[in-house]
Write an enzyme that holds these catalytic residues in place. Sequence first.
Site, PDB file in Angstrom:
ATOM      1  CG  ASP A 124      -2.040   1.062   1.097  1.00 36.16           C
ATOM      2  OD1 ASP A 124      -2.466   1.345  -0.037  1.00 36.16           O
ATOM      3  OD2 ASP A 124      -2.446   1.608   2.133  1.00 36.16           O
ATOM      4  CB  CYS A 184     -21.454  -1.657   1.643  1.00 37.23           C
ATOM      5  SG  CYS A 184     -21.638  -2.055  -0.116  1.00 37.23           S
TER       6      CYS A 184
END
Length: 360
Positions: A124, A184
């Site tokens: 990341d 979501c």
Amino acid sequence: MERARALGFDAVRVTAPAALPDLAPRLAAWLEAGHQGTMAWMDETAERRADPRALWPEVRSIVMLGMNYGPDEDPLEAVRRRSRAAISVYAQGRDYHDVIKGKLKELAGALASKGGADVKVFVDTAPVMEKPLAEAAGLGWQGKHTVLVSRALGNWLFLGAIFTTADLPVDEPERDHCGSCRRCLDVCPTNAFPAPYVLDSRRCVSYLTIEHKGHIDPALREGIGNRVYGCDDCLAVCPWNKFAQAGREAKLRSRPDLADRPLAELAALDDAAFRALFSGTPIKRTGRDRFVRNVLIAIGNSGDPGLARAARERLDDASPLVRAMAVWALRRLLPEGEFAALREARAAGEGDPEVAREWG
């Protein structure tokens, strides 16, 4: 796989660097829409993000790994305690970049020594599209909230990648199992999903509280609630979490001293105290001023007049970012007459235009 599991990884799969032929146009459309907000590096690294071979031409295989960091309790419980801070699950323990990178290096070293191939590891911090690659490798699929979802582990997964020059057998990609579910999307407090599978970072609480360096749009502040660093709402409601388990890596476990902290305590942090409290966590990289900005927004959303004192104490803060949110919080917590009197006494001496604008 045995070596990876011994190191704490819960899933390991392999894909090819050419497995994402449609990624470049998808990424270009997302950037063209401005969904990256102020994250300029997304534009600057678009070419390398769109094709792993642009990042490292010699790569032949990509090993994708997932490490479960499932919480011990429902993160939505913290959101309901309005006078206390809600911190994203991933940020309550040691910085996952440090924890996972060390394990990746050890695993990659074993892979290199066994086959003589060159390797590179990523967690990341480089222009690597981990989630599409993980989907291509079969670790899971990108849900409608754009987060990777695993049928075996839910959506609490840290991802890491090992690029290698070795030609490894590739795994089958995972197909989408979201179906008609839209939990979501519906739970998002700031309506950050203009469409399923599309995230507009400019409205996302995680982006606003972590990446965004300036003043937060007043129209979005109320939706932030008491979330002072990140947001787990869209992850927490995913029905695939019924298969999730608490993470087993001890270094990633939530620190007891970070959970459920009173907002008044966090608002009082100076730079030294902020650095000491959040040492070793991802939160430290955000910096004290941005973090206290978030805390003051949470105080303004708390509905607790008793927290007005904590906001008032920040009116003389050295940071205009902090002062502005102290004013915003006081406007919401104080009776109209009391706020008007405070404005008359203080606003004229304010030199920063953004703070002056908050006074009205």
